[in-house]
Design a protein around this motif. Structure first.
Motif, PDB file in Angstrom:
ATOM      1  N   GLU A 216       0.844  -1.203   0.000  1.00 46.14           N
ATOM      2  CA  GLU A 216       0.000   0.000   0.000  1.00 46.14           C
ATOM      3  C   GLU A 216       0.877   1.250   0.000  1.00 46.14           C
ATOM      4  O   GLU A 216       0.631   2.201  -0.744  1.00 46.14           O
ATOM      5  CB  GLU A 216      -0.912   0.014   1.231  1.00 46.14           C
ATOM      6  CG  GLU A 216      -2.046  -0.988   1.161  1.00 46.14           C
ATOM      7  CD  GLU A 216      -3.010  -0.817   2.347  1.00 46.14           C
ATOM      8  OE1 GLU A 216      -3.379   0.311   2.665  1.00 46.14           O
ATOM      9  OE2 GLU A 216      -3.366  -1.842   2.953  1.00 46.14           O
ATOM     10  N   ASN A 217       1.902   1.211   0.845  1.00 48.17           N
ATOM     11  CA  ASN A 217       2.797   2.374   0.935  1.00 48.17           C
ATOM     12  C   ASN A 217       3.434   2.679  -0.415  1.00 48.17           C
ATOM     13  O   ASN A 217       3.611   3.836  -0.798  1.00 48.17           O
ATOM     14  CB  ASN A 217       3.876   2.081   1.981  1.00 48.17           C
ATOM     15  CG  ASN A 217       4.903   3.189   2.064  1.00 48.17           C
ATOM     16  OD1 ASN A 217       4.589   4.288   2.513  1.00 48.17           O
ATOM     17  ND2 ASN A 217       6.112   2.924   1.612  1.00 48.17           N
ATOM     18  N   ASN A 218       3.744   1.598  -1.152  1.00 53.60           N
ATOM     19  CA  ASN A 218       4.391   1.802  -2.453  1.00 53.60           C
ATOM     20  C   ASN A 218       3.425   2.325  -3.496  1.00 53.60           C
ATOM     21  O   ASN A 218       3.844   2.844  -4.529  1.00 53.60           O
ATOM     22  CB  ASN A 218       5.026   0.498  -2.926  1.00 53.60           C
ATOM     23  CG  ASN A 218       5.786   0.708  -4.211  1.00 53.60           C
ATOM     24  OD1 ASN A 218       5.300   0.364  -5.285  1.00 53.60           O
ATOM     25  ND2 ASN A 218       6.960   1.325  -4.127  1.00 53.60           N
ATOM     26  N   TYR A 222       1.442  10.113  -1.635  1.00 54.45           N
ATOM     27  CA  TYR A 222       0.840  11.054  -0.700  1.00 54.45           C
ATOM     28  C   TYR A 222       1.856  11.384   0.398  1.00 54.45           C
ATOM     29  O   TYR A 222       1.942  12.505   0.880  1.00 54.45           O
ATOM     30  CB  TYR A 222      -0.402  10.340  -0.140  1.00 54.45           C
ATOM     31  CG  TYR A 222      -1.365  11.070   0.740  1.00 54.45           C
ATOM     32  CD1 TYR A 222      -1.306  12.438   0.961  1.00 54.45           C
ATOM     33  CD2 TYR A 222      -2.404  10.344   1.360  1.00 54.45           C
ATOM     34  CE1 TYR A 222      -2.243  13.058   1.786  1.00 54.45           C
ATOM     35  CE2 TYR A 222      -3.331  10.956   2.170  1.00 54.45           C
ATOM     36  CZ  TYR A 222      -3.243  12.311   2.393  1.00 54.45           C
ATOM     37  OH  TYR A 222      -4.159  12.903   3.198  1.00 54.45           O
ATOM     38  N   HIS A 223       2.638  10.327   0.786  1.00 52.02           N
ATOM     39  CA  HIS A 223       3.590  10.526   1.873  1.00 52.02           C
ATOM     40  C   HIS A 223       4.939  11.069   1.398  1.00 52.02           C
ATOM     41  O   HIS A 223       5.806  11.354   2.213  1.00 52.02           O
ATOM     42  CB  HIS A 223       3.829   9.184   2.610  1.00 52.02           C
ATOM     43  CG  HIS A 223       4.557   8.151   1.786  1.00 52.02           C
ATOM     44  ND1 HIS A 223       3.937   7.332   0.867  1.00 52.02           N
ATOM     45  CD2 HIS A 223       5.872   7.812   1.732  1.00 52.02           C
ATOM     46  CE1 HIS A 223       4.829   6.526   0.307  1.00 52.02           C
ATOM     47  NE2 HIS A 223       6.014   6.806   0.807  1.00 52.02           N
ATOM     48  N   CYS A 224       5.129  11.176   0.073  1.00 54.54           N
ATOM     49  CA  CYS A 224       6.483  11.441  -0.432  1.00 54.54           C
ATOM     50  C   CYS A 224       7.034  12.803   0.007  1.00 54.54           C
ATOM     51  O   CYS A 224       8.173  12.895   0.461  1.00 54.54           O
ATOM     52  CB  CYS A 224       6.520  11.326  -1.954  1.00 54.54           C
ATOM     53  SG  CYS A 224       6.345   9.625  -2.531  1.00 54.54           S
ATOM     54  N   SER A 227       8.241  12.757   3.545  1.00 55.72           N
ATOM     55  CA  SER A 227       9.190  11.742   4.027  1.00 55.72           C
ATOM     56  C   SER A 227      10.369  11.468   3.109  1.00 55.72           C
ATOM     57  O   SER A 227      11.346  10.863   3.539  1.00 55.72           O
ATOM     58  CB  SER A 227       8.452  10.406   4.234  1.00 55.72           C
ATOM     59  OG  SER A 227       7.516  10.523   5.257  1.00 55.72           O
ATOM     60  N   HIS A 228      10.276  11.826   1.831  1.00 54.89           N
ATOM     61  CA  HIS A 228      11.308  11.407   0.877  1.00 54.89           C
ATOM     62  C   HIS A 228      11.982  12.595   0.173  1.00 54.89           C
ATOM     63  O   HIS A 228      11.811  12.797  -1.041  1.00 54.89           O
ATOM     64  CB  HIS A 228      10.691  10.502  -0.196  1.00 54.89           C
ATOM     65  CG  HIS A 228      10.150   9.200   0.298  1.00 54.89           C
ATOM     66  ND1 HIS A 228      10.759   8.449   1.276  1.00 54.89           N
ATOM     67  CD2 HIS A 228       9.038   8.495  -0.071  1.00 54.89           C
ATOM     68  CE1 HIS A 228      10.051   7.342   1.490  1.00 54.89           C
ATOM     69  NE2 HIS A 228       8.999   7.360   0.700  1.00 54.89           N
ATOM     70  N   PRO A 229      12.770  13.394   0.908  1.00 59.60           N
ATOM     71  CA  PRO A 229      13.408  14.549   0.249  1.00 59.60           C
ATOM     72  C   PRO A 229      14.325  14.132  -0.902  1.00 59.60           C
ATOM     73  O   PRO A 229      14.388  14.824  -1.925  1.00 59.60           O
ATOM     74  CB  PRO A 229      14.203  15.218   1.382  1.00 59.60           C
ATOM     75  CG  PRO A 229      14.308  14.191   2.472  1.00 59.60           C
ATOM     76  CD  PRO A 229      13.104  13.315   2.338  1.00 59.60           C
ATOM     77  N   ALA A 384      18.016   5.553   0.824  1.00 55.81           N
ATOM     78  CA  ALA A 384      17.365   6.481   1.764  1.00 55.81           C
ATOM     79  C   ALA A 384      15.851   6.270   1.749  1.00 55.81           C
ATOM     80  O   ALA A 384      15.204   6.180   2.808  1.00 55.81           O
ATOM     81  CB  ALA A 384      17.715   7.919   1.397  1.00 55.81           C
ATOM     82  N   THR A 385      15.283   6.152   0.548  1.00 57.70           N
ATOM     83  CA  THR A 385      13.820   6.029   0.422  1.00 57.70           C
ATOM     84  C   THR A 385      13.321   4.741   1.080  1.00 57.70           C
ATOM     85  O   THR A 385      12.297   4.736   1.777  1.00 57.70           O
ATOM     86  CB  THR A 385      13.434   6.061  -1.071  1.00 57.70           C
ATOM     87  OG1 THR A 385      13.926   7.290  -1.619  1.00 57.70           O
ATOM     88  CG2 THR A 385      11.935   5.990  -1.272  1.00 57.70           C
ATOM     89  N   THR A 386      14.054   3.656   0.875  1.00 57.67           N
ATOM     90  CA  THR A 386      13.639   2.370   1.455  1.00 57.67           C
ATOM     91  C   THR A 386      13.726   2.410   2.976  1.00 57.67           C
ATOM     92  O   THR A 386      12.834   1.891   3.674  1.00 57.67           O
ATOM     93  CB  THR A 386      14.509   1.235   0.873  1.00 57.67           C
ATOM     94  OG1 THR A 386      14.412   1.293  -0.556  1.00 57.67           O
ATOM     95  CG2 THR A 386      14.055  -0.136   1.335  1.00 57.67           C
ATOM     96  N   GLN A 388      13.423   5.101   4.800  1.00 56.53           N
ATOM     97  CA  GLN A 388      12.323   5.968   5.253  1.00 56.53           C
ATOM     98  C   GLN A 388      10.986   5.219   5.197  1.00 56.53           C
ATOM     99  O   GLN A 388      10.161   5.318   6.114  1.00 56.53           O
ATOM    100  CB  GLN A 388      12.268   7.229   4.365  1.00 56.53           C
ATOM    101  CG  GLN A 388      13.469   8.152   4.568  1.00 56.53           C
ATOM    102  CD  GLN A 388      13.845   8.946   3.323  1.00 56.53           C
ATOM    103  OE1 GLN A 388      13.215   8.816   2.267  1.00 56.53           O
ATOM    104  NE2 GLN A 388      14.872   9.778   3.445  1.00 56.53           N
ATOM    105  N   ASP A 389      10.792   4.455   4.131  1.00 50.34           N
ATOM    106  CA  ASP A 389       9.548   3.684   4.026  1.00 50.34           C
ATOM    107  C   ASP A 389       9.458   2.628   5.130  1.00 50.34           C
ATOM    108  O   ASP A 389       8.377   2.379   5.672  1.00 50.34           O
ATOM    109  CB  ASP A 389       9.444   3.015   2.654  1.00 50.34           C
ATOM    110  CG  ASP A 389       9.004   3.997   1.573  1.00 50.34           C
ATOM    111  OD1 ASP A 389       8.270   4.948   1.902  1.00 50.34           O
ATOM    112  OD2 ASP A 389       9.397   3.813   0.415  1.00 50.34           O
ATOM    113  N   ALA A 390      10.605   2.006   5.455  1.00 50.89           N
ATOM    114  CA  ALA A 390      10.601   0.985   6.519  1.00 50.89           C
ATOM    115  C   ALA A 390      10.134   1.604   7.834  1.00 50.89           C
ATOM    116  O   ALA A 390       9.373   0.987   8.594  1.00 50.89           O
ATOM    117  CB  ALA A 390      11.995   0.377   6.667  1.00 50.89           C
TER     118      ALA A 390
HETATM  119 FE    FE Z   1       7.719   5.850   0.160  1.00 49.85          FE
END
Ligand code: FE
Ligand code: FES
Length: 434
Positions: A216-218, A222-224, A227-229, A384-386, A388-390
């Motif tokens: 779902e997160n992937n 919406y969260h990018c 959370s994902h600079p 970094a993205t992975t 942050q997603d974790a």
């Molecule tokens: Fe993400």
């Protein structure tokens, strides 16, 4: 209360299960889901649901387990564990890809462990039954001349290489609608020649969350922006939907302009022979996927910290770095194919509460680290993205386990693909008898 339910209660810390409220069946949980909302907690957290998920989504559907270039040379082999199953991906003496069940035909021992190795033959470590790389049993000591070796070869796994991505189905009745994925992606991946790429780097991250939260997160960005600079330098977070009313006047105008750019850019790419339009098979299907050639933001070349190419040696027969990012989702994978490199992520659930995310960075097979590409530049965005997603998934999973959790509404603008995923999940569970 039957014994299994009683044990389940105990395993969930219910002190006196007999006097507690009955735990709903999986079928009841499925029916409790409200369209447009996240799933009921038990579908993310219960061990019996996890077992059902593994059987339905990881044994009876096609899953991506790796890439052809995981095993570039004859004799290269890779073990991949999928729940209680394990498979061997290998390249045989003729250079062909094969996938076998990692189960010895004597007394069942695993032949190789997880990860890559090099073999001339597959020798079982237990009693040294020895298999050719085409799976035939070549040698079985002390079994007598009457052992019929011809019916003791390794069992093949149903598999397909689609543009160099290895898909397997562990059941004998694989869904036929993988044909659309095959038709679409063979053509789209052909210029990247992923079959002959090189795995420059790989990471395994174990997320503290259920695999459906990972998927779902992937499926939303919406969260990018929060959370994902690093990713947002090259990835346009609004590409997967937005509510215009939530944007400032300037941002809304920019978003409308960006949408218009998609029409013109997609037309230009397609005129040059690169298929780019979105293709989705997300509902009323077994094999779930979406692809589209996305515009890369900023300098427009690659998912790096400055959005320029990380490798000067481009993939396959690519000659341009302005062909965007061909993204592909499946129900256990996400991928980005760019001119200079590709990122391939596969997901394998480990328990109801833990999920393995394996990420590979692919470059041209002859690209040389330090000369053609810098590993730090190549990998930093998705490392970094992975991570942050974790962190996000661990927080989400912790909250879902809380008694106060109540499935909230998905954004109809930015999370419409989650609604489709949740609906698909329930449909597939129903199709398998729940
Ligand atoms: Fe993400
Ligand atoms: Fe493999 Fe005996 S279990 S040789």
């Amino acid at each position: 209360m039957d014994l299994m339910l009683y044990k389940l209660c105990l395993s969930r810390g219910v002190e006196n299960p007999v006097q507690s409220r009955p735990i709903p069946s999986i079928s009841t949980l499925l029916s409790q889901r409200t369209s447009g909302h996240a799933l009921p907690a038990g579908l993310y957290t219960r061990d019996d649901v996890f077992e059902a998920d593994m059987d339905i989504f990881f044994r009876n559907h096609w899953i991506c387990i790796g890439v052809e270039c995981d095993v570039p040379e004859p004799g290269d082999a890779m073990g991949v564990n999928i729940g209680s199953s394990s498979v061997i991906l290998l390249r045989d003496d003729d250079g062909d890809i094969r996938v076998f069940h990692n189960v010895c035909r004597h007394r069942g021992s695993r032949l190789i462990g997880p990860g890559t190795t090099v073999v001339s033959k597959l020798v079982c470590p237990y009693h040294q039954w020895t298999y050719e790389l085409n799976g035939e049993l070549a040698y079985a000591p002390h079994m007598g001349l009457d052992l019929d070796k011809t019916c003791r070869g390794l069992k093949p796994v149903t598999s397909k290489s689609i543009g160099g991505l290895i898909y397997v189905c562990l059941s004998n009745n694989p869904p036929k609608d993988i044909s659309k994925l095959e038709d679409v992606m063979e053509a789209r991946l052909e210029p990247y020649d992923i079959r002959n790429a090189k795995v420059a780097y790989q990471t395994d991250v174990i997320e503290n969350g259920n695999w459906k939260l990972t998927m779902e997160n992937n499926r939303e960005c919406y969260h990018c922006s929060g959370s994902h600079p690093e990713l947002c330098v090259s990835f346009v977070d609004l590409d997967f939907g937005y509510d215009p009313e939530s944007l400032s006047v300037e941002d809304r105008a920019a978003a409308v302009q960006h949408e218009a750019l998609y029409s013109s850019q997609t037309a230009r790419w397609e005129a040059a022979g690169y298929q780019s339009s979105p293709v989705e098979q997300l509902v009323d299907c077994a094999t779930n996927f979406r692809t589209q050639r996305l515009i890369i933001a900023g300098r427009g070349e690659s998912q790096t910290l400055d959005a320029t190419a990380a490798s000067t040696r481009l993939l396959g027969r690519m000659t341009r770095t302005d062909l965007g990012d061909t993204h592909l989702w499946g129900h256990n994978s996400w991928n980005h194919f760019m001119g200079d490199h590709a990122v391939v992520a596969t997901v394998v659930p480990l328990s109801a509460h833990k999920t393995l995310v394996r990420t590979k960075w692919l470059v041209h097979k002859d690209a040389v680290e330090g000369a053609d590409y810098d590993l730090e530049k190549l990998t930093s965005v998705w490392i970094a993205t992975t991570d942050q997603d974790a962190e996000l998934i661990a927080r989400s999973h912790a909250g879902v386990q809380d008694n106060a959790y109540e499935p909230g509404p998905y954004s109809r603008f930015a999370e419409q693909y989650l609604d489709k995923f949740a609906g698909w999940y329930i449909d597939r569970m129903r199709a398998h008898g729940y």
